[in-house]
Design an enzyme around this catalytic site. Structure first.
Site, PDB file in Angstrom:
ATOM      1  N   GLY A   1       0.826  -1.190   0.000  1.00  0.00           N
ATOM      2  CA  GLY A   1       0.000   0.000   0.000  1.00  0.00           C
ATOM      3  C   GLY A   1       0.865   1.247   0.000  1.00  0.00           C
ATOM      4  O   GLY A   1       2.091   1.190   0.029  1.00  0.00           O
ATOM      5  N   GLY A   2       0.202   2.396  -0.027  1.00  0.00           N
ATOM      6  CA  GLY A   2       0.922   3.654   0.025  1.00  0.00           C
ATOM      7  C   GLY A   2       1.392   4.123  -1.342  1.00  0.00           C
ATOM      8  O   GLY A   2       0.979   3.609  -2.379  1.00  0.00           O
ATOM      9  N   LYS A   3       2.284   5.123  -1.321  1.00  0.00           N
ATOM     10  CA  LYS A   3       2.758   5.733  -2.553  1.00  0.00           C
ATOM     11  C   LYS A   3       4.261   5.530  -2.699  1.00  0.00           C
ATOM     12  O   LYS A   3       4.783   4.493  -2.309  1.00  0.00           O
ATOM     13  CB  LYS A   3       2.358   7.209  -2.584  1.00  0.00           C
ATOM     14  CG  LYS A   3       0.844   7.420  -2.656  1.00  0.00           C
ATOM     15  CD  LYS A   3       0.496   8.843  -3.005  1.00  0.00           C
ATOM     16  CE  LYS A   3      -0.992   9.019  -3.228  1.00  0.00           C
ATOM     17  NZ  LYS A   3      -1.314  10.379  -3.733  1.00  0.00           N
TER      18      LYS A   3
ATOM     19  N   GLY B   1       4.626   0.820   5.156  1.00  0.00           N
ATOM     20  CA  GLY B   1       3.795   0.408   4.031  1.00  0.00           C
ATOM     21  C   GLY B   1       3.752  -1.105   4.006  1.00  0.00           C
ATOM     22  O   GLY B   1       4.803  -1.759   3.980  1.00  0.00           O
TER      23      GLY B   1
ATOM     24  N   CYS C   1       5.738   9.555  -0.239  1.00  0.00           N
ATOM     25  CA  CYS C   1       4.444   9.047   0.206  1.00  0.00           C
ATOM     26  C   CYS C   1       3.285   9.900  -0.320  1.00  0.00           C
ATOM     27  O   CYS C   1       2.175   9.854   0.216  1.00  0.00           O
ATOM     28  CB  CYS C   1       4.374   8.953   1.728  1.00  0.00           C
ATOM     29  SG  CYS C   1       5.666   7.904   2.424  1.00  0.00           S
TER      30      CYS C   1
ATOM     31  N   HIS D   1      14.473   4.050  -0.592  1.00  0.00           N
ATOM     32  CA  HIS D   1      15.267   3.228   0.321  1.00  0.00           C
ATOM     33  C   HIS D   1      16.736   3.429  -0.036  1.00  0.00           C
ATOM     34  O   HIS D   1      17.079   3.588  -1.224  1.00  0.00           O
ATOM     35  CB  HIS D   1      14.947   1.741   0.168  1.00  0.00           C
ATOM     36  CG  HIS D   1      13.542   1.375   0.496  1.00  0.00           C
ATOM     37  ND1 HIS D   1      13.005   1.482   1.758  1.00  0.00           N
ATOM     38  CD2 HIS D   1      12.554   0.885  -0.275  1.00  0.00           C
ATOM     39  CE1 HIS D   1      11.755   1.065   1.754  1.00  0.00           C
ATOM     40  NE2 HIS D   1      11.451   0.709   0.525  1.00  0.00           N
TER      41      HIS D   1
END
Length: 247
Positions: free
Chosen positions: A81-83, A154, A183, A87
């Site tokens: 999930g999320g946008k 997420g 995000c 990393h």
């Protein structure tokens, strides 16, 4: 309703914690998917991978074109999930592969991860909290900057088993966030433990604190607090949805 003082896991067997060092994102993603299948089939225990990634952008299911790098930097589209987020080195990443107990409460699972990371920040002397309508761990606006996120969450839940997880900025180069809308949130910033404390805080120093706190939160030994919501004059303009659920 789930109780934050009891385990959210379907088993009492110990979690298999694996510290993987630095590993490519796609390799870790495949490890997660393989372990999720094994956990759902009952052939492997609950597992948590702790690691760092080489620099990479990943986009969750709700990422919009305007959130992506304007310079065409490659982005890996993923099933969490999320946008979009980043990393990279200096960021602790944790992927719990955990079979949740019934009834499954995904939002409460996210709250447990938040609680663990709030606790880690407390231990290091950084006061943080939650923002209503958004996930992750935040620092309120002050004389050093606008409201800013220090840890993102997420997740995906498939066949009752979690994957993906959290990221905590330790001593990461935050300029990597400048080319995206992290995000999908335009009215807040991103920060790190090192920036907030004005000293170097390494992933190696934070990892054991995060490991112990996440395990304690999953078991209910570290209950979800109700007094760590940041005061805000109004609700966020871009609420964050950070999980995907599939039967």
């Amino acid at each position: 309703m789930s109780s934050s003082r009891t385990s959210c896991r379907a088993t009492t067997e110990p979690v298999d914690v694996r510290e993987l060092g630095t590993i490519e994102y796609t390799e870790a993603w495949e490890l997660q998917r393989s372990r999720l299948t094994e956990r759902a089939d009952g052939t492997a225990p609950d597992t948590m991978f702790l690691l760092q990634h080489p620099s990479v952008y990943t986009a969750g299911k709700r990422t919009e074109p305007a959130d992506r790098p304007a310079d065409g930097t490659p982005v890996i589209d993923v099933d969490r999930g999320g946008k979009i987020t980043w990393h990279g080195p200096g960021q602790l990443v944790g992927y719990p592969i955990v079979k949740l107990g019934d009834p499954i409460d995904v939002v409460h699972y996210v709250r447990r991860l938040e609680e663990a990371l709030i606790h880690v920040c407390d231990r290091l002397g950084v006061r943080t909290g939650r923002v209503e309508g958004r996930s992750g761990v935040w620092i309120p606006a002050d004389d050093r900057g606008i409201e800013r996120k220090i840890a993102a969450i997420g997740i995906r839940v498939q066949r009752g088993v979690t994957m993906h997880g959290f990221e905590l900025n330790c001593n990461a180069d935050l300029s990597a966030f400048d080319t995206i809308v992290p995000c999908g949130i335009r009215d807040a910033g991103v920060t790190s433990l090192s920036y907030e404390l004005q000293r170097d805080v390494s992933v190696e120093a934070v990892l054991p604190l995060a490991r112990d706190a996440v395990l304690a939160a999953l078991e209910g030994e570290l209950p979800v607090s109700e007094d760590r919501w940041l005061p805000r004059p109004e609700a966020p303009r871009a609420p964050g949805v950070t999980f995907a659920l599939q039967n």
